[in-house]
Scaffold this active site. Structure first.
Site, mmCIF file in Angstrom:
data_model
loop_
_atom_site.group_PDB
_atom_site.id
_atom_site.type_symbol
_atom_site.label_atom_id
_atom_site.label_comp_id
_atom_site.label_asym_id
_atom_site.label_seq_id
_atom_site.Cartn_x
_atom_site.Cartn_y
_atom_site.Cartn_z
ATOM 1 N N HIS A 36 0.840 -1.204 0.000
ATOM 2 C CA HIS A 36 0.000 0.000 0.000
ATOM 3 C C HIS A 36 0.871 1.248 0.000
ATOM 4 O O HIS A 36 1.231 1.771 1.051
ATOM 5 C CB HIS A 36 -0.921 -0.013 1.221
ATOM 6 C CG HIS A 36 -2.033 0.971 1.157
ATOM 7 N ND1 HIS A 36 -3.241 0.759 1.775
ATOM 8 C CD2 HIS A 36 -2.146 2.186 0.555
ATOM 9 C CE1 HIS A 36 -4.044 1.784 1.558
ATOM 10 N NE2 HIS A 36 -3.387 2.673 0.820
ATOM 11 N N HIS A 49 1.590 5.185 -2.246
ATOM 12 C CA HIS A 49 1.156 6.175 -3.229
ATOM 13 C C HIS A 49 2.415 6.895 -3.707
ATOM 14 O O HIS A 49 2.896 7.805 -3.041
ATOM 15 C CB HIS A 49 0.184 7.179 -2.603
ATOM 16 C CG HIS A 49 -1.070 6.568 -2.063
ATOM 17 N ND1 HIS A 49 -2.248 6.508 -2.787
ATOM 18 C CD2 HIS A 49 -1.344 5.997 -0.865
ATOM 19 C CE1 HIS A 49 -3.190 5.932 -2.053
ATOM 20 N NE2 HIS A 49 -2.660 5.608 -0.881
ATOM 21 N N ARG A 98 2.577 8.670 -6.441
ATOM 22 C CA ARG A 98 2.104 9.965 -6.948
ATOM 23 C C ARG A 98 2.245 10.199 -8.444
ATOM 24 O O ARG A 98 1.633 11.129 -8.956
ATOM 25 C CB ARG A 98 2.787 11.107 -6.200
ATOM 26 C CG ARG A 98 2.561 11.124 -4.697
ATOM 27 C CD ARG A 98 1.107 11.124 -4.342
ATOM 28 N NE ARG A 98 0.856 11.366 -2.905
ATOM 29 C CZ ARG A 98 -0.284 11.114 -2.312
ATOM 30 N NH1 ARG A 98 -1.301 10.632 -3.006
ATOM 31 N NH2 ARG A 98 -0.439 11.360 -1.027
ATOM 32 N N GLU A 152 -7.105 0.903 -3.698
ATOM 33 C CA GLU A 152 -8.011 0.648 -2.625
ATOM 34 C C GLU A 152 -9.406 1.100 -3.023
ATOM 35 O O GLU A 152 -9.647 2.275 -3.235
ATOM 36 C CB GLU A 152 -7.556 1.338 -1.336
ATOM 37 C CG GLU A 152 -7.378 2.845 -1.473
ATOM 38 C CD GLU A 152 -6.725 3.500 -0.287
ATOM 39 O OE1 GLU A 152 -7.367 3.689 0.762
ATOM 40 O OE2 GLU A 152 -5.538 3.837 -0.451
ATOM 41 N N HIS A 189 -5.485 -0.368 5.836
ATOM 42 C CA HIS A 189 -5.225 0.539 6.962
ATOM 43 C C HIS A 189 -6.280 0.485 8.073
ATOM 44 O O HIS A 189 -6.902 1.491 8.411
ATOM 45 C CB HIS A 189 -5.045 1.972 6.480
ATOM 46 C CG HIS A 189 -6.022 2.445 5.442
ATOM 47 N ND1 HIS A 189 -7.379 2.307 5.551
ATOM 48 C CD2 HIS A 189 -5.803 3.081 4.262
ATOM 49 C CE1 HIS A 189 -7.968 2.837 4.498
ATOM 50 N NE2 HIS A 189 -7.033 3.312 3.697
ATOM 51 N N ASP A 192 0.654 2.649 3.655
ATOM 52 C CA ASP A 192 -0.167 3.729 3.105
ATOM 53 C C ASP A 192 0.703 4.971 2.937
ATOM 54 O O ASP A 192 0.291 6.091 3.264
ATOM 55 C CB ASP A 192 -1.385 4.005 3.981
ATOM 56 C CG ASP A 192 -2.415 4.910 3.297
ATOM 57 O OD1 ASP A 192 -2.274 5.164 2.082
ATOM 58 O OD2 ASP A 192 -3.352 5.374 3.978
#
EC number: 3.5.2.3
Length: 434
Positions: free
Chosen positions: A54, A56, A58, A138, A231, A299
Site C-alpha cells: 500500500h 502512493h 504519486r 483501494e 489501513h 499507506d
C-alpha cells in the site's frame, strides 16, 4: 553473490548464495566462487525484503510530492523490495491506457512493484483487467474521499469483476454517513502544526470504520470473494474482518501513534482513517502481535510541507512511511513488543501468501533473492533530512529505529548504506507481469 555469516530470524548463522535472481544455496559454510561478489554479514541479521502492499508514489500527475525514482529509493533504503502502488494518481489508473502510462513511470523503480487498478464512474474493466493488474484497490466502499469514491452497487460490480479476473480486492472502509458533521461545523480547527487535529479523529469516527468493515465483509461473502481491508485503525474492525475470514493490514502510524500525539503533529497527523485513542491503539497493537492482523503496510502518502500546513479541513490526508516501516518495527523487536519472527511474517511472509507472490517473502532456497541486512544492535533516531523520499518531513521524527545496511532485489544490491547510500535504480519489474 555470496552473503556470509548472516543470522537468520530463527537464530541460525548461515551463508546464503544467490544466483540468477534466486536464492541458490543456504548452508553453514559456503566457499566463494571465482568472480563472485561476497558480502560479509558477520553480526548482521538477514531478513526477506519487505513487501509493502500500500503505497502512493504519486506519478503520474503529482510528481512534486513523490516520484517513482524517489519513492523506490526510499523503499530500498527501508528494506522494502516490493511495493504496490494505488490508483488515485492523475489520471487515475482506471483503464488500460492509464495503466500503461503509469507503467512507464514505474520503469524507473529501484524495487519490484505491483500496480493496483481503480474503480470510479469512468473505469473500464475490460481494458484495465487485460493488463497485469496487481489488485483492485483501494476500492472505496462509499463516497468518502472524492473522485475515487464508490457506491454499494459499484462495489459489488468491482467484486464480481475481480472474481472473474482472479485478482484480489483491497477496500478502504469508512462510512461517510457516520462522520460527525457537528464537529466540523463547530470549530475551524486551526492550521499546520498549531491545528487541533484531534477534531479530525472526532469527525471521522471509529464507528464509521467499524460498520463499513462489517458491510464490506458481508458484501464480499455474498459475492464469494475474499477482500483485504486496508489501513485498519480499530481493534474492532480487525476482529470483525478476521472473524469473517478476510485479511487486514495495519499501518505503522496506526500502530505507533495515537490521538495523544496530535498536539505535536497538528495537520501533519491528519490521515484517513484518523489515528485513534491511546487505548484503542494499545488494543490494535495486541491484535497485531497475536496474529489477528495479517500484515503491516504503510499507506505511504507523501504531501509537501506547504500542503500540510493548510487549515485542518483543507490539508490533504496522508503521511510518508515506506522508509521507516521496517526500521520502526525492528525497534519494537529491540524493545520487546514484537518478536523478530512476527515482524518477518507481517512484512514479508504474510503479504506474499495473501497476494499470491509465491516466490517471495522467505529466506529459503528457490525463493527470489529479495533480501535486507540489518544490525539489530544499532539504532538511530528517525530524521527527515536523512530519509530519501521527496517529502521532507515524517511523523516519526526523533523516534529510534533500526535502518538496513544493505537491500537486495532479485540478487542485485539496490541499496548499500555502508557505501554512502549507494542506489541502483531502474531494475524493478512488475510482479504480475507474465
Amino acid at each position: 553473490m555470496l552473503i556470509t555469516g548472516a543470522e537468520l530470524p530463527d537464530g541460525r548463522i548461515r551463508d546464503v548464495r544467490t544466483d540468477e535472481g534466486r536464492i541458490a544455496e543456504i548452508a553453514e559454510s559456503l566457499h566463494s566462487l571465482p568472480n563472485e561478489e561476497t558480502v560479509d554479514a558477520d553480526g548482521l541479521t538477514l531478513l526477506p525484503g519487505a513487501i509493502d502492499v500500500h503505497v502512493h508514489f504519486r506519478q503520474p500527475g503529482h510528481g512534486h510530492k513523490e516520484t517513482w525514482a524517489t519513492g523506490s529509493r526510499s523503499a530500498a533504503a527501508g528494506g522494502v523490495t516490493t511495493v504496490v502502488d494505488q490508483p488515485n494518481t492523475s489520471p487515475p489508473t482506471v483503464d488500460g491506457e492509464a495503466f500503461d502510462e503509469k507503467s512507464e513511470f514505474a520503469a524507473n523503480s529501484a524495487v519490484n512493484f505491483g500496480l493496483n487498478g481503480g474503480v470510479n464512474d469512468d473505469w473500464d474493466p475490460d481494458s484495465l483487467l487485460s493488463r497485469p493488474v496487481f489488485a483492485l484497490g483501494e476500492v472505496f466502499l462509499v463516497d468518502s474521499t472524492g473522485d475515487m469514491g464508490i457506491d454499494e452497487a459499484r462495489f459489488e460490480g468491482a467484486l464480481a469483476a475481480a472474481a472473474e479476473a482472479e485478482i484480489p480486492v483491497t477496500v478502504h472502509a469508512e462510512d461517510a454517513d457516520l462522520f460527525d458533521e457537528s464537529v466540523r461545523e463547530a470549530d475551524a480547527g486551526g492550521t499546520g502544526e498549531d491545528a487541533n487535529a484531534d477534531l479530525w479523529s472526532q469527525y471521522r469516527t471509529a464507528t464509521a470504520e467499524i460498520e463499513a468493515v462489517e458491510a464490506a465483509c458481508e458484501a464480499a461473502r455474498g459475492a464469494g470473494v475474499d477482500i483485504h481491508v486496508a489501513h485498519t485503525s480499530t481493534p474492532e474492525a480487525a476482529e470483525h474482518a478476521d472473524a469473517a475470514g478476510m485479511s487486514t493490514e495495519v499501518t505503522p502510524h496506526h500502530l505507533l501513534l495515537s490521538r495523544d500525539d496530535l498536539d505535536e503533529l497538528g495537520t501533519f497527523g491528519r490521515m484517513n482513517p484518523p489515528i485513534r485513542s491511546e487505548a484503542r491503539r494499545e488494543e490494535l497493537y495486541e491484535r497485531v502481535a497475536d496474529g489477528t492482523v495479517d500484515l503491516i503496510a504503510t499507506d505511504h502518502a507523501p504531501h509537501t510541507r506547504e500542503e500540510k500546513e493548510a487549515g485542518l479541513w483543507d490539508a490533504p490526508s496522508g503521511v510518508p512511511g515506506v522508509e521507516t516501516m521496517l526500521p520502526l518495527l525492528l525497534q519494537e523487536v529491540r524493545d520487546g513488543g514484537l518478536t523478530l519472527e512476527r515482524v518477518r511474517d507481517l512484512i514479508a511472509a504474510n503479504p506474499a501468501e495473501r497476494f499470491s507472490l509465491d516466490s517471495k517473502g522467505r529466506v529459503a532456497e528457490g525463493y527470489d533473492a529479495d533480501l535486507t541486512l540489518v544490525d539489530l544492535d544499532d539504532s538511530d533516531p528517525v530524521q527527515a533530512d536523512a530519509l530519501h523520499t521527496k517529502c521532507d518531513w515524517t511523523p516519526f521524527e526523533g523516534r529510534e529505529a533500526v535502518f538496513p545496511e544493505l537491500t537486495v532485489v532479485d540478487g542485485t544490491v539496490v541499496y548499500d548504506g555502508r557505501a554512502g547510500d549507494r542506489f541502483t535504480a531502474g531494475l524493478g519489474e512488475n510482479v504480475r507481469q507474465p
